[in-house]
Design a protein around this motif. Sequence first.
Motif, PDB file in Angstrom:
ATOM      1  N   ALA A  30      34.821  36.746  36.981  1.00  0.00           N
ATOM      2  CA  ALA A  30      34.200  36.537  38.490  1.00  0.00           C
ATOM      3  C   ALA A  30      32.645  36.133  38.168  1.00  0.00           C
ATOM      4  CB  ALA A  30      34.140  38.147  38.936  1.00  0.00           C
ATOM      5  N   SER A  31      32.169  36.239  36.981  1.00  0.00           N
ATOM      6  CA  SER A  31      30.710  35.880  36.962  1.00  0.00           C
ATOM      7  C   SER A  31      30.534  34.361  36.868  1.00  0.00           C
ATOM      8  CB  SER A  31      30.042  36.533  35.423  1.00  0.00           C
ATOM      9  OG  SER A  31      30.799  35.704  34.551  1.00  0.00           O
ATOM     10  N   TYR A  32      31.529  33.585  36.676  1.00  0.00           N
ATOM     11  CA  TYR A  32      31.271  31.929  36.917  1.00  0.00           C
ATOM     12  C   TYR A  32      31.211  31.942  38.273  1.00  0.00           C
ATOM     13  CZ  TYR A  32      32.517  31.084  31.777  1.00  0.00           C
ATOM     14  OH  TYR A  32      32.395  31.061  30.661  1.00  0.00           O
ATOM     15  N   GLN A  33      31.777  32.686  39.272  1.00  0.00           N
ATOM     16  CA  GLN A  33      31.489  32.410  40.625  1.00  0.00           C
ATOM     17  C   GLN A  33      29.936  32.546  41.289  1.00  0.00           C
ATOM     18  OE1 GLN A  33      34.450  31.126  42.263  1.00  0.00           O
ATOM     19  NE2 GLN A  33      35.394  31.584  40.232  1.00  0.00           N
ATOM     20  N   LYS A  34      29.370  33.257  40.291  1.00  0.00           N
ATOM     21  CA  LYS A  34      27.960  33.282  40.556  1.00  0.00           C
ATOM     22  C   LYS A  34      27.091  32.076  40.219  1.00  0.00           C
ATOM     23  CE  LYS A  34      28.077  37.689  38.786  1.00  0.00           C
ATOM     24  NZ  LYS A  34      27.541  38.647  37.923  1.00  0.00           N
ATOM     25  N   SER A  36      25.484  28.329  39.911  1.00  0.00           N
ATOM     26  CA  SER A  36      25.318  27.106  40.596  1.00  0.00           C
ATOM     27  C   SER A  36      24.405  26.506  39.607  1.00  0.00           C
ATOM     28  CB  SER A  36      24.685  27.568  41.874  1.00  0.00           C
ATOM     29  OG  SER A  36      23.433  27.583  41.815  1.00  0.00           O
TER      30      SER A  36
END
Length: 143
Positions: A30-34, A36
Amino acid sequence: MMRTGRDIDRLRKQATGLGFFNAALEDFAASYQKLSAHVSLNICSHCLGRQHLELKASSIDLMAFGLCGQCGKIKRVCDLDLLKLYRAAGMSNSTILGNLPLLRQDFPTRPLLTEGMILALLEKIDIPHDQPGPPQDSPGGDD
């Protein structure tokens, strides 16, 4: 077949360890979604303190120089979700330092280590059987 108390305890530890690893793996993915173009997955000790978190003393050696995703300064930082995954896999500091990256990306201009790359590296690591398994605490205070 009747199980002894020791067998049941071993099975519970294995189930707890697997649950702990699966939870860490889910947070890691899920941390890859943060991520940018302008935000880093890393955090420095000062910004950890501002979030009322702290890196456990045993994990301080696992910090490396990189860009903090909170304050934007170049400092010694850690990747909490990556460290959490390593710890959930039962890895010691010496195993991590000798075999694995400390950060998925030190600076946004450098290549990012993907989830698949990290998991492939983890599969290659031989964890000594005398280790008690995953620690019951995470590398950070409240994460």
